[in-house]
Scaffold this active site. Sequence first.
Site, PDB file in Angstrom:
ATOM      1  CB  SER A  15      -0.921   0.013   1.211  1.00 44.80           C
ATOM      2  OG  SER A  15      -0.229   0.514   2.326  1.00 44.80           O
ATOM      3  CE  LYS A  66     -11.164   4.225   4.583  1.00 45.94           C
ATOM      4  NZ  LYS A  66     -11.080   5.339   3.622  1.00 45.94           N
ATOM      5  CG  ASP A 102     -10.542   8.967   4.595  1.00 38.26           C
ATOM      6  OD1 ASP A 102      -9.308   8.999   4.400  1.00 38.26           O
ATOM      7  OD2 ASP A 102     -11.210   7.919   4.538  1.00 38.26           O
ATOM      8  CB  ALA A 128     -23.335   6.246  -1.846  1.00 34.58           C
ATOM      9  CE1 TYR A 224      -0.822  10.597  -5.840  1.00 41.78           C
ATOM     10  CE2 TYR A 224      -0.151   8.563  -4.775  1.00 41.78           C
ATOM     11  CZ  TYR A 224       0.165   9.794  -5.298  1.00 41.78           C
ATOM     12  OH  TYR A 224       1.463  10.235  -5.271  1.00 41.78           O
ATOM     13  N   GLY A 243      -6.472  12.445  -6.139  1.00 46.59           N
ATOM     14  CA  GLY A 243      -6.594  12.151  -4.709  1.00 46.59           C
ATOM     15  C   GLY A 243      -5.304  12.249  -3.912  1.00 46.59           C
TER      16      GLY A 243
END
Length: 306
Positions: A15, A66, A102, A128, A224, A243
Amino acid sequence: MTKRVVLIGHPVAHSLSGAMQQAALDAAGIDAIYEVWDRSPLALPAAVAEVRGDDFLGANVTIPHKERVVPLVDRLTEEAQATGAVNTITREGRRLVGHNTDVAGFEIALDRLVGRQKMPKQAVLLGAGGGARAVTYALIRAGFQRIVIFNRHLHRAEGLVKHFARSAAHMDLKAMPWHESIIESELTRTKLLVNATSIGLARDETPVRGEILPGDLLVLDLIYDQTRFLRDARAAGNTVSDGETMLLHQGAAAFKLWTGQEAPLEVMTTALSAARAGGVRSAEGEPAGEEPAGEADQATAASGVG
Ligand code: NDP
């Protein structure tokens, strides 16, 4: 004792957050390792429980956890409570605090995109999911008066609108079905267009055809990368941003929460670029895989949002 920070996601092999945060920890002289844990939804409670240990500074949480992590922590900050989503965990002794950085990351990205212009009041939001929740909350906080949300599964956008019903009582927040003609019509009434879907992440696809984009919008893609969506928007004359700023600043805010120190932004930016050049994609950006329909909604319901 070497401290630990962990990113929990699924799937999440490599990541950008890992590269960025390890570089920041090293530059700040903090003896800590940023680990990446791939944990299925079933394994999430045990993973979060482990973060209560003394050796942990905290954690990051990413797709698809999340929202699911909300009931697993002991306290939520205002942003985490408001969005119903947690992307950062800190420890207070053995208690865990859920944060949503975020929101701050998006706020900085939005400010940069708007620049010296007046903050717009109307936005169209595509998507969403968890990212869209952070965007919606930030836009409400920024004083937007009209936000129209389009999502492939309309019920999820409707759930998001319901979730924010109280904080958006003074303004027009609505969900609309994903039809190109409706999106096109809404775009003529807006100033800001945000892509918070993952369309364009894994493949060179765009959520909306370039032909329907007007030329006077501020356009932000949470992904991103220079997506097709952004390339089309720029070609049509719009002002665009990807991003990166959001990713960097949500990470910087998390770093500060874990360490109490200001994040070394330049080091993190360089690490991000190097990781990207080496082919690493954002954990935010890893496709979440095919979840059984309704699982995400159950997680949302379980998190007590709405
Ligand atoms: P979620 O998995 O929670 O949501 C994904 C969203 O994308 C949903 O709205 C989903 O619609 C939509 N979507 C996915 N595939 C399709 C498709 N084929 N057609 C139409 N809609 C689709 O993810 P997040 O909200 O957490 O992340 C969304 C994007 O935002 C990701 O690309 C991620 O990289 C980015 N992001 C970037 C951040 C940053 O710091 N730059 C921070 C957070 C997110 P549906 O509900 O109908 O399935």
